[in-house]
Design a protein around this motif. Structure first.
Motif, PDB file in Angstrom:
ATOM      1  N   TRP A 198      -7.945   5.920   0.870  1.00  0.00           N
ATOM      2  CA  TRP A 198      -8.167   4.473   0.972  1.00  0.00           C
ATOM      3  C   TRP A 198      -9.644   4.098   1.162  1.00  0.00           C
ATOM      4  O   TRP A 198      -9.962   2.929   1.403  1.00  0.00           O
ATOM      5  N   GLU A 241      -3.753  14.335   8.401  1.00  0.00           N
ATOM      6  CA  GLU A 241      -3.181  13.131   7.798  1.00  0.00           C
ATOM      7  C   GLU A 241      -4.172  11.973   7.837  1.00  0.00           C
ATOM      8  O   GLU A 241      -4.258  11.180   6.899  1.00  0.00           O
ATOM      9  N   SER A 242      -4.917  11.874   8.919  1.00  0.00           N
ATOM     10  CA  SER A 242      -5.843  10.741   9.068  1.00  0.00           C
ATOM     11  C   SER A 242      -7.047  10.887   8.147  1.00  0.00           C
ATOM     12  O   SER A 242      -7.480   9.926   7.504  1.00  0.00           O
ATOM     13  N   GLY A 273      -1.837  18.021  13.210  1.00  0.00           N
ATOM     14  CA  GLY A 273      -1.463  17.291  11.999  1.00  0.00           C
ATOM     15  C   GLY A 273      -2.127  15.936  11.871  1.00  0.00           C
ATOM     16  O   GLY A 273      -2.528  15.529  10.777  1.00  0.00           O
ATOM     17  N   TYR A 274      -2.254  15.232  12.983  1.00  0.00           N
ATOM     18  CA  TYR A 274      -2.884  13.909  12.958  1.00  0.00           C
ATOM     19  C   TYR A 274      -4.244  13.941  12.267  1.00  0.00           C
ATOM     20  O   TYR A 274      -4.620  13.026  11.538  1.00  0.00           O
ATOM     21  N   GLY A 313      -2.979   0.998  14.720  1.00  0.00           N
ATOM     22  CA  GLY A 313      -4.396   0.630  14.778  1.00  0.00           C
ATOM     23  C   GLY A 313      -4.675  -0.680  14.062  1.00  0.00           C
ATOM     24  O   GLY A 313      -5.400  -1.539  14.565  1.00  0.00           O
ATOM     25  N   ALA A 314      -4.081  -0.833  12.882  1.00  0.00           N
ATOM     26  CA  ALA A 314      -4.298  -2.060  12.112  1.00  0.00           C
ATOM     27  C   ALA A 314      -3.752  -3.273  12.866  1.00  0.00           C
ATOM     28  O   ALA A 314      -4.349  -4.354  12.858  1.00  0.00           O
ATOM     29  N   SER A 354       3.080  11.110   4.863  1.00  0.00           N
ATOM     30  CA  SER A 354       2.342  11.400   6.104  1.00  0.00           C
ATOM     31  C   SER A 354       2.828  10.459   7.201  1.00  0.00           C
ATOM     32  O   SER A 354       2.164   9.485   7.534  1.00  0.00           O
ATOM     33  N   GLY A 409       0.810   5.674  12.893  1.00  0.00           N
ATOM     34  CA  GLY A 409      -0.385   5.541  13.728  1.00  0.00           C
ATOM     35  C   GLY A 409      -1.401   4.559  13.165  1.00  0.00           C
ATOM     36  O   GLY A 409      -1.983   3.765  13.899  1.00  0.00           O
ATOM     37  N   ALA A 410      -1.620   4.606  11.864  1.00  0.00           N
ATOM     38  CA  ALA A 410      -2.584   3.678  11.264  1.00  0.00           C
ATOM     39  C   ALA A 410      -2.054   2.250  11.343  1.00  0.00           C
ATOM     40  O   ALA A 410      -2.828   1.302  11.509  1.00  0.00           O
ATOM     41  N   ALA A 411      -0.752   2.107  11.244  1.00  0.00           N
ATOM     42  CA  ALA A 411      -0.173   0.765  11.379  1.00  0.00           C
ATOM     43  C   ALA A 411      -0.405   0.228  12.793  1.00  0.00           C
ATOM     44  O   ALA A 411      -0.699  -0.959  12.975  1.00  0.00           O
ATOM     45  N   MET A 434       3.039  10.636  10.387  1.00  0.00           N
ATOM     46  CA  MET A 434       2.233  10.461  11.603  1.00  0.00           C
ATOM     47  C   MET A 434       1.169   9.390  11.395  1.00  0.00           C
ATOM     48  O   MET A 434       0.937   8.546  12.251  1.00  0.00           O
ATOM     49  N   VAL A 435       0.515   9.455  10.232  1.00  0.00           N
ATOM     50  CA  VAL A 435      -0.566   8.484  10.025  1.00  0.00           C
ATOM     51  C   VAL A 435      -0.028   7.138   9.532  1.00  0.00           C
ATOM     52  O   VAL A 435      -0.654   6.106   9.770  1.00  0.00           O
ATOM     53  N   LEU A 452      -8.986   0.169   8.462  1.00  0.00           N
ATOM     54  CA  LEU A 452      -8.258  -0.556   7.417  1.00  0.00           C
ATOM     55  C   LEU A 452      -8.321  -2.061   7.677  1.00  0.00           C
ATOM     56  O   LEU A 452      -8.540  -2.858   6.758  1.00  0.00           O
ATOM     57  N   ASN A 497      -7.106  12.565   5.385  1.00  0.00           N
ATOM     58  CA  ASN A 497      -6.626  12.402   4.014  1.00  0.00           C
ATOM     59  C   ASN A 497      -6.449  10.925   3.665  1.00  0.00           C
ATOM     60  O   ASN A 497      -6.919  10.462   2.623  1.00  0.00           O
ATOM     61  N   LEU A 498      -5.799  10.189   4.559  1.00  0.00           N
ATOM     62  CA  LEU A 498      -5.579   8.767   4.273  1.00  0.00           C
ATOM     63  C   LEU A 498      -6.909   8.019   4.183  1.00  0.00           C
ATOM     64  O   LEU A 498      -7.093   7.146   3.322  1.00  0.00           O
ATOM     65  N   ALA A 557      -8.064   5.073  11.787  1.00  0.00           N
ATOM     66  CA  ALA A 557      -7.878   4.738  10.369  1.00  0.00           C
ATOM     67  C   ALA A 557      -7.355   3.308  10.238  1.00  0.00           C
ATOM     68  O   ALA A 557      -7.796   2.552   9.353  1.00  0.00           O
ATOM     69  N   GLY A 558      -6.441   2.936  11.104  1.00  0.00           N
ATOM     70  CA  GLY A 558      -5.868   1.589  11.055  1.00  0.00           C
ATOM     71  C   GLY A 558      -6.878   0.506  11.403  1.00  0.00           C
ATOM     72  O   GLY A 558      -6.897  -0.571  10.789  1.00  0.00           O
ATOM     73  N   ARG A 610       0.821  -1.211   0.000  1.00  0.00           N
ATOM     74  CA  ARG A 610       0.000   0.000   0.000  1.00  0.00           C
ATOM     75  C   ARG A 610       0.853   1.258   0.000  1.00  0.00           C
ATOM     76  O   ARG A 610       1.518   1.562   0.983  1.00  0.00           O
ATOM     77  N   PRO A 667       0.343   8.454   1.275  1.00  0.00           N
ATOM     78  CA  PRO A 667       0.812   9.834   1.120  1.00  0.00           C
ATOM     79  C   PRO A 667       2.061  10.051   1.994  1.00  0.00           C
ATOM     80  O   PRO A 667       2.402   9.195   2.814  1.00  0.00           O
ATOM     81  N   PRO A 701      -5.183   8.412  13.788  1.00  0.00           N
ATOM     82  CA  PRO A 701      -4.596   7.414  12.885  1.00  0.00           C
ATOM     83  C   PRO A 701      -4.897   5.984  13.325  1.00  0.00           C
ATOM     84  O   PRO A 701      -5.027   5.092  12.477  1.00  0.00           O
ATOM     85  N   LEU A 702      -5.030   5.760  14.626  1.00  0.00           N
ATOM     86  CA  LEU A 702      -5.391   4.414  15.087  1.00  0.00           C
ATOM     87  C   LEU A 702      -6.759   4.031  14.530  1.00  0.00           C
ATOM     88  O   LEU A 702      -6.984   2.890  14.095  1.00  0.00           O
TER      89      LEU A 702
END
Lengths: 326, 329
Positions: B165, B157-158, B153-154, A71-72, A61, A67-69, A63-64, B130, B160-161, B126-127, A56, A59, B123-124
């Motif tokens: 996605w 970025e969140s 910023g979070y 959460g996932a 980014s 952070g998204a990793a 921070m995300v 996902l 946008n992502l 978003a994860g 994947r 962007p 972001p969490l």
């Protein structure tokens, strides 16, 4: 299965590919990991092999990405998030330190974060002050996170596979100038190395050199030079800054009674400081000399070639440090 | 269209809102008595937002929020005894006494926690979304946040992502008019926060409808309808941002001198409070419901009394608790 001589880059690719083939939950996310093929070409071809779902592009980014990793990972996947260089990980510091490392503890074990954040480290490429850090020691400060820094292709593969299979968050740090280094690496898809185990890379009796990452290269070269002068260095490659395994260091020190720590970090609050403190605490009766440290100079790295190299450690500096001790 | 709530459901929402109010009032007392430490961010005023939003979700959906999390936790059905025990730092708390007021979670109820770093949980969210999408699960995440977090910023970025996605997230901004003591208009270029979603509006597949409605956050029915619709869109296409206009009737945290707003302003919102308003609506809608509502009021008080008893009688965490769960063994 046999061993094969491959580069660190190939070892990393093989580790990622094998683990993605092995476990559907493993996926890669980060800047330029897909269509570009990875800025260091580690994931070249992956998007065709595994598809956009598992490779994947993100962007720019950080921070995300981090952070998204997290959460996932909490929600059952096994992300491999790539932060292009560790310089950019400063932007993701909160996600890594406050969330990757702490959500398990803070919520009393309810969440698990099986996450690997891959990144590259190091100076020496004339990239100037902001793109030349080797700050992995900062991340090793925090409980809840593991920090691995391989120095050979063999370690790169075994350590990365172990990181992906582990249920804890790992910051996996690869040196950007070492990706072409070669070594014999097992092709066995179940080859993994234990997390948090140091490795004695060279046997010797006169001095213990403690190092990791690029420091291994400087130390090995220095040891060859020293050997010609009749000084045999024992080299302990930490491989992991956390968990930090100093047992082989202590064992070696009992024999050599002298220690030099070699690293690319800045000189203050670095791994050398930690190793020196633990040696004086645990090995006081064995000490014949103060622990010496070889590190980068205490300045930001400049652009110009000669003065950049002047600021970084080198095999010559390691030789000089050892000769002051023995 | 949102599922139309029946009388029983509406009474349950009333019960949740009253329980939150009584719980928070008691927490304030316990804080003054020194039984609760650290920060304490009360959910007095925005109850309708939390209750309405959580009510719009199904069991398999997910909730995550910031540090003003007590109300969300109770609305999601976390055990009131164990939430109170967490306030008192007890071993029986939902986070074993290691999280505290700002860090309430229950994995089994898909309440992914309250988070103390402004925007850090976005972001969490978003994860988590996902992971749901990756695994082909029909689930949505509601991520609550304060107005203040939309400047960090979070947030950008969140969002946008999530748009790139097409992640199944409802970004729910609880606009209570102040980020700590700084009024929205003094901190945010966009005064109508919902407009910020515009910048990220077109998801990669063209279904993007990131900008959702601005709702009256003091009206539990309005919040329920808005989040039901937003969640439906999020499941099908991708992220939506909803702005809920609410108000916190207490300070940011305990010990806030509230120099940034007038007493008159606070009083004007007290008369528009979500609980009184909902009670009036129920009384109007269902003749003779008052006795049932009175009984709910009494039961809420008793539930909080019992929770305090439970918490006080619970053991403190031990040394083993202190050192456990740093890593997976």
């Amino acid at each position: 299965m046999a061993d094969k001589v491959i580069t660190i880059r190939e070892a990393l690719s093989a580790a990622l590919r094998e683990e993605m083939q092995r476990d559907e939950r493993v996926f890669i996310m980060g800047e330029e990991v897909g269509v570009w093929g990875g800025t260091y070409a580690v994931t070249r071809g992956f998007i065709d092999e595994f598809g956009e779902k598992r490779v994947r592009d993100t962007p720019i980014s950080e921070m995300v990405i981090a952070g998204a990793a997290v959460g996932a990972a909490m929600a059952g996947l096994r992300p491999i998030a790539e932060i292009m260089t560790i310089n950019f990980a400063f932007l993701a510091l909160d996600a890594i330190v406050n969330h990757a490392a702490k959500v398990r503890y803070m919520f009393n074990g309810q969440f698990t974060v099986p996450l690997v954040i891959r990144t590259t480290t190091g100076g020496g490429k004339q990239l100037g002050a902001t793109h030349s850090h080797a700050p992995e020691v900062i991340f090793a400060h925090f409980p809840g996170l593991y920090v691995g820094v391989p120095g050979t292709a063999y370690d790169a593969k075994g350590m990365l596979k172990a990181s992906i299979r582990d249920d804890n968050p790992v910051l996996f740090v690869e040196h950007s100038t070492m990706l072409q280094r070669r070594a014999a690496v097992p092709e066995d898809p179940d080859f993994v190395l234990p997390i948090g185990k140091s490795d004695v890379k060279r046997r010797g009796k006169d001095v213990t050199i403690v190092t990791y990452g690029k420091g291994l290269e400087w130390s090995m070269t220095a040891a060859d030079t020293l050997s010609k002068d009749g000084i045999e260095a024992e080299i302990v490659d930490l491989r992991w800054l956390r968990p930090l395994d100093l047992e082989p260091v202590f064992e070696s020190f009992k024999k050599t009674n002298r220690c030099v720590v070699v690293e690319e970090s800045l000189p203050m609050f670095n791994i050398g400081a930690e190793v020196a403190a633990q040696i004086q605490q645990e090995m006081f009766d064995y000490m014949d000399a103060p622990v010496k440290r070889v590190s980068a100079m205490d300045i930001p790295l400049p652009y110009s070639r000669e003065i950049e190299l002047m600021a970084l450690p080198s095999a010559e500096k390691v030789v000089a440090a050892v000769k002051e001790l023995v | 269209m949102a599922r139309q709530p029946n009388k029983e459901t509406l009474l349950d929402w009333y019960r949740q809102m009253v329980l939150i109010r009584r719980f928070e009032e008691r927490c304030a007392e316990l804080y003054q008595q020194g039984l609760i430490g650290g920060f304490l961010h009360l959910y007095i005023g925005p109850e309708a937002t939390g209750v309405g939003a959580v009510a719009a979700l199904r069991e398999q959906d997910h909730v995550i929020t910031a540090y003003r999390d007590h109300g969300i936790a109770l609305a999601r059905g976390l055990d009131v005894n164990r939430v109170m025990a967490e306030m008192l730092g007890k071993r029986t708390g939902v986070s074993g006494g290691k999280g505290g007021s700002m860090h309430l979670a229950d994995r089994d109820l898909h309440m992914w926690g309250g988070y103390g770093i402004v925007g850090g949980h976005l972001p969490l969210a978003a994860g988590i979304a996902l992971a749901a999408k990756y695994q082909g699960k029909d689930e949505v995440v509601v991520a609550l946040m304060g107005d203040g977090s939309t400047n960090i910023g979070y947030f950008h970025e969140s969002l946008n992502l999530s748009a790139v996605w097409d992640l199944p997230v409802v970004w729910l901004v609880e606009n209570n008019q102040y980020g700590m003591g700084t009024a929205v208009g003094r901190a945010s270029g966009a005064v109508e926060i919902v407009n910020k979603a515009n910048a990220y509006c077109c998801g990669a597949d063209g279904h993007g409808m990131l900008q959702g409605p601005r709702v009256d956050g003091m009206d539990v029915m309005a919040v329920y309808d808005a989040i039901s619709e937003a969640a439906e869109h999020a499941r099908k296409y991708g992220p939506v941002l909803v702005e809920s206009l609410t108000y916190r009737l207490e300070g940011h945290s305990m010990g806030d001198p509230q120099r940034y707003r007038t007493k008159e302003e606070v009083e004007s919102f007290q008369t528009k409070g979500p609980i009184g308003r909902f009670r009036a609506l129920l009384s109007d809608k269902y003749k003779g419901v008052e006795s049932a509502l009175d009984r709910i009021d009494e039961e809420a008080l008793k539930a909080v009394d019992d929770a305090v008893e439970f918490a006080k009688n619970s053991p403190d965490p031990t040394y083993d608790d202190l050192v456990s769960h740093v890593y997976v063994d």
